[in-house]
Design a protein around this motif. Structure first.
Motif, short mmCIF file in Angstrom:
data_model
loop_
_atom_site.label_atom_id
_atom_site.label_comp_id
_atom_site.label_asym_id
_atom_site.label_seq_id
_atom_site.Cartn_x
_atom_site.Cartn_y
_atom_site.Cartn_z
N SER A 1 -27.79 -43.93 70.88
CA SER A 1 -28.48 -44.13 69.65
C SER A 1 -27.46 -43.39 68.73
CB SER A 1 -29.64 -42.83 69.64
OG SER A 1 -30.73 -43.65 70.28
N ARG A 2 -27.49 -43.39 67.48
CA ARG A 2 -26.44 -42.91 66.39
C ARG A 2 -26.43 -41.54 66.44
NH1 ARG A 2 -27.81 -46.52 61.08
NH2 ARG A 2 -27.47 -48.68 62.13
N LYS A 3 -25.28 -40.88 66.22
CA LYS A 3 -25.09 -39.55 66.44
C LYS A 3 -25.64 -38.99 64.90
CE LYS A 3 -22.95 -39.43 70.34
NZ LYS A 3 -23.78 -38.89 71.46
N GLY A 4 -26.04 -37.80 64.88
CA GLY A 4 -26.49 -37.21 63.75
C GLY A 4 -26.48 -35.65 63.78
N GLY B 1 -28.71 -36.21 66.39
CA GLY B 1 -29.60 -37.27 66.04
C GLY B 1 -30.61 -37.47 67.23
N LEU B 2 -31.24 -38.54 67.10
CA LEU B 2 -32.23 -39.22 68.05
C LEU B 2 -31.50 -39.21 69.60
CD1 LEU B 2 -34.19 -41.86 66.22
CD2 LEU B 2 -34.93 -39.61 66.75
N VAL C 1 -41.11 -42.74 67.03
CA VAL C 1 -39.71 -42.26 67.76
C VAL C 1 -40.15 -42.72 69.22
CG1 VAL C 1 -38.52 -40.22 68.45
CG2 VAL C 1 -39.34 -40.33 66.13
N VAL C 2 -40.94 -42.50 69.82
CA VAL C 2 -41.17 -42.66 71.18
C VAL C 2 -41.69 -43.86 71.68
CG1 VAL C 2 -40.89 -40.18 71.86
CG2 VAL C 2 -43.32 -41.26 71.77
#
Length: 338
Positions: free
Chosen positions: A131-134, A115-116, A156-157
């Motif tokens: 951040s959420r896992k992915g 993830g992110l 994103v950044v």
């Protein structure tokens, strides 16, 4: 691909600055916090000076700067930008919050089956926002496109990072988030609304995004610099029209040639990344080919004065007595997002 700033068939109408009634009510509320997305570029500086011109107390203003390299080693941004932003904040006695997504743009380019990365921000202490896992994979450069889903570097950044910080720090109350887009910059930005509900608006968090300089012409921006005698970011002194990322994907061939003259090791690293990813920054065109299409606009005297500082730490005064327009003022050479 168009490599110069767009020349409108009809120049946007010059307007005296006005404040929408809804935004004025929030400005008049002493409990409303004002956050400024502060890149160190001319439009973010102009937003600060415009607020000071309106008599907004400094105690209500907070600058927010996003480190697009995410503490992962300098590649995409100007090395001097954080120190310039800090120097500006210190000179105007304003608080500044630095935030970043771990590893920044480069780390996101290489994302594979995950993830992110987590978000961090620095106040008087370091804050960590997991951040959420992915399990998704990127392994490609941002696209040279207006759509933020493919031109993901900004979202994103920068954009998502700020909203994460807002969610963590401001649970309720009135909040104004100021960003520095101007209609004159591009056809796409000419269609932006002046204000709208901020993406982190909730019933308890009355957050609005306001673009206070959206109708400013560039001359109005530089006039504010001149009035306050503010030293612009060194990249403008070298001829850059915009203080975006140093390696902005929207840069013209001439801008890339200038980057190659100033920091050839950054071009080397991009070329190595293209080979490693089997993916080019530009569709069907390698970065060295892009550089070869341009011609550097750097002046030797400006490089002598600013080259070391722009690629290191900013240590010049923020207030200067002998103010003049920098080399990049009113330039139409593309060096930032449209």
């Amino acid at each position: 691909m168009v490599y110069q700033l767009p020349l409108f068939e009809q120049e946007p109408e010059y307007k005296e600055p006005t404040v929408p009634e809804k935004m004025q009510r929030m400005l008049d509320d002493p409990d409303c916090k004002i956050l400024i997305a502060f890149s160190g570029g001319k439009d973010s500086v102009a937003m600060v000076l415009y607020l000071l011109d309106m008599g907004i107390p400094k105690t209500r203003i907070e600058l927010h700067h996003h480190d697009v390299d995410g503490h992962g080693g300098n590649l995409f941004d100007w090395p001097c930008t954080p120190s310039y932003c800090q120097a500006f904040a210190d000179a105007f006695e304003l608080p500044i919050v630095f935030s970043w997504r771990q590893g920044g743009i480069r780390r996101e380019i290489y994302r594979e089956n995950e993830g992110l990365q987590d978000v961090y921000y620095q106040t008087d202490q370091l804050h960590h926002l997991p951040s959420r896992k992915g399990n998704s994979t990127r392994r490609k450069f941002p696209a040279v496109a207006a759509d933020l889903r493919t031109r993901w570097c900004s979202s994103v950044v920068k954009i998502d990072v700020l909203s994460r910080v807002v969610n963590d720090r401001f649970k309720s109350g009135n909040l104004l988030v100021l960003t520095g887009e101007r209609r004159q910059e591009s056809a796409a930005r000419s269609k932006y609304t002046e204000f709208e509900k901020y993406r982190s608006w909730t019933k308890s968090r009355n957050a609005w995004q306001w673009r206070p300089v959206i109708d400013f012409h560039e001359k109005q921006v530089w006039d504010l610099y001149k009035k306050y005698r503010v030293q612009p970011h060194p990249c403008y002194e070298l001829g850059w029209s915009r203080c975006s990322c140093q390696l902005c994907i929207f840069s013209s061939p001439n801008t890339w040639a200038s980057i190659n003259e100033l920091a050839p090791w950054k071009i080397d690293e991009l070329a190595e990344m293209e080979e490693d990813l089997s993916h080019t920054l530009y569709n069907g065109l390698q970065i060295r080919q892009k550089v070869a299409k341009g011609r550097s606009f750097l002046r030797p005297d400006m490089v002598l004065r600013w080259g070391k500082e722009v690629m290191g730490e900013f240590n010049s005064p923020i207030f200067i007595s002998n103010w003049r327009h920098p080399e990049g003022a009113f330039s139409r050479e593309l060096s930032g997002a449209i």
